[in-house]
Write an enzyme that holds these catalytic residues in place. Sequence first.
Site, PDB file in Angstrom:
ATOM      1  N   HIS A  87       1.083  -0.696   0.293  1.00 19.09           N
ATOM      2  CA  HIS A  87      -0.598  -0.066   0.340  1.00 19.09           C
ATOM      3  C   HIS A  87       0.961   1.064  -0.086  1.00 19.09           C
ATOM      4  CE1 HIS A  87      -3.301   2.788   1.306  1.00 19.09           C
ATOM      5  NE2 HIS A  87      -2.688   3.230   1.605  1.00 19.09           N
ATOM      6  N   SER A  88       0.800   2.512  -0.919  1.00 17.02           N
ATOM      7  CA  SER A  88       0.908   3.471  -1.397  1.00 17.02           C
ATOM      8  C   SER A  88       3.094   3.448  -1.475  1.00 17.02           C
ATOM      9  CB  SER A  88       1.493   4.076   0.132  1.00 17.02           C
ATOM     10  OG  SER A  88       0.947   6.069   0.265  1.00 17.02           O
ATOM     11  N   MET A  89       3.706   3.620   0.100  1.00 19.99           N
ATOM     12  CA  MET A  89       5.123   3.897  -0.486  1.00 19.99           C
ATOM     13  C   MET A  89       5.466   1.976  -0.511  1.00 19.99           C
ATOM     14  SD  MET A  89       8.229   4.497   2.058  1.00 19.99           S
ATOM     15  CE  MET A  89       8.047   3.408   3.225  1.00 19.99           C
TER      16      MET A  89
ATOM     17  N   SER B 167      -1.691  -0.474  -3.874  1.00 21.78           N
ATOM     18  CA  SER B 167      -2.485  -0.081  -3.389  1.00 21.78           C
ATOM     19  C   SER B 167      -2.498   1.158  -3.854  1.00 21.78           C
ATOM     20  CB  SER B 167      -3.435  -1.308  -2.430  1.00 21.78           C
ATOM     21  OG  SER B 167      -4.612  -0.265  -1.363  1.00 21.78           O
TER      22      SER B 167
END
Length: 264
Positions: free
Chosen positions: A94-96, A122
């Site tokens: 997720h994200s990074m 994500s």
Amino acid sequence: MTDSREHARWFRVFHPSPDHARPLVCFPHAGGAAGYYHRLSAALAPAVRVTGVQYPGRQDRLGEPAVTDLTVLADTVAALLARRPGPPPVLFGHSMGALIAFEVAARLEHRHGRTPAGLVVSGMSAPHRCAAAARELADDTAAAEELLRLGGTDPEILADAEVRALVLSVLRGDYRAVCGYRPGSVPVRLSCPLAAFTGLDDEIDADAVRAWSGHTTASFSLRGFPGGHFYLDGFPPAVTGAVREAVLGMTGAAPAAGTAAGRG
């Protein structure tokens, strides 16, 4: 250091599972830690074995310096996963964590000859679309404002001066790593299925998320969920169902009835 000790430093398994459980390796967001995926593990066990990646500089690795280069993180994790016995895992980030999961997947396939079963990204633009939007956080004030703007962090955590300093230091280091991330001039393409998840109210441009389709020669799917950047907080049933469906589908098992989430 032996592989078993290195694995113990980098990976957290939250719930027991049988040998035939489907492996899912999860990469946290900026400022996050492996424990973020405890609820997902509880929801998917025992059919899916969730392993959270623990980056240096947080929780039980607080005494270690944070790594501010995503490619260094990816090199280390990919080398450990390549030597791990058992079937290839699905990677989730997720994200990074989505960028790190992608870089790990690329190394597993193109450097170690161990293509993952699949990749789920994500809350992140495709690599070639995220560099322009990345920005460093100038100081702790900016870091705190970013946490509150995106959500996903209890404001009470920032009320304790000591905890606030630790959390914001980690977050600023992670943002520095994202800002320094530069994908190669030629987009890396994987041969495993790739799924992209996004919050329908996230500020990330939908076309930038859809651009992940260019990073696989296999199937691609896109799903949207109600909420913003941290739409997955607490892992509500729609999200855990979608993750379960993706993992079982990518590892060759039919998903259980009633697990599909809405498509974006």
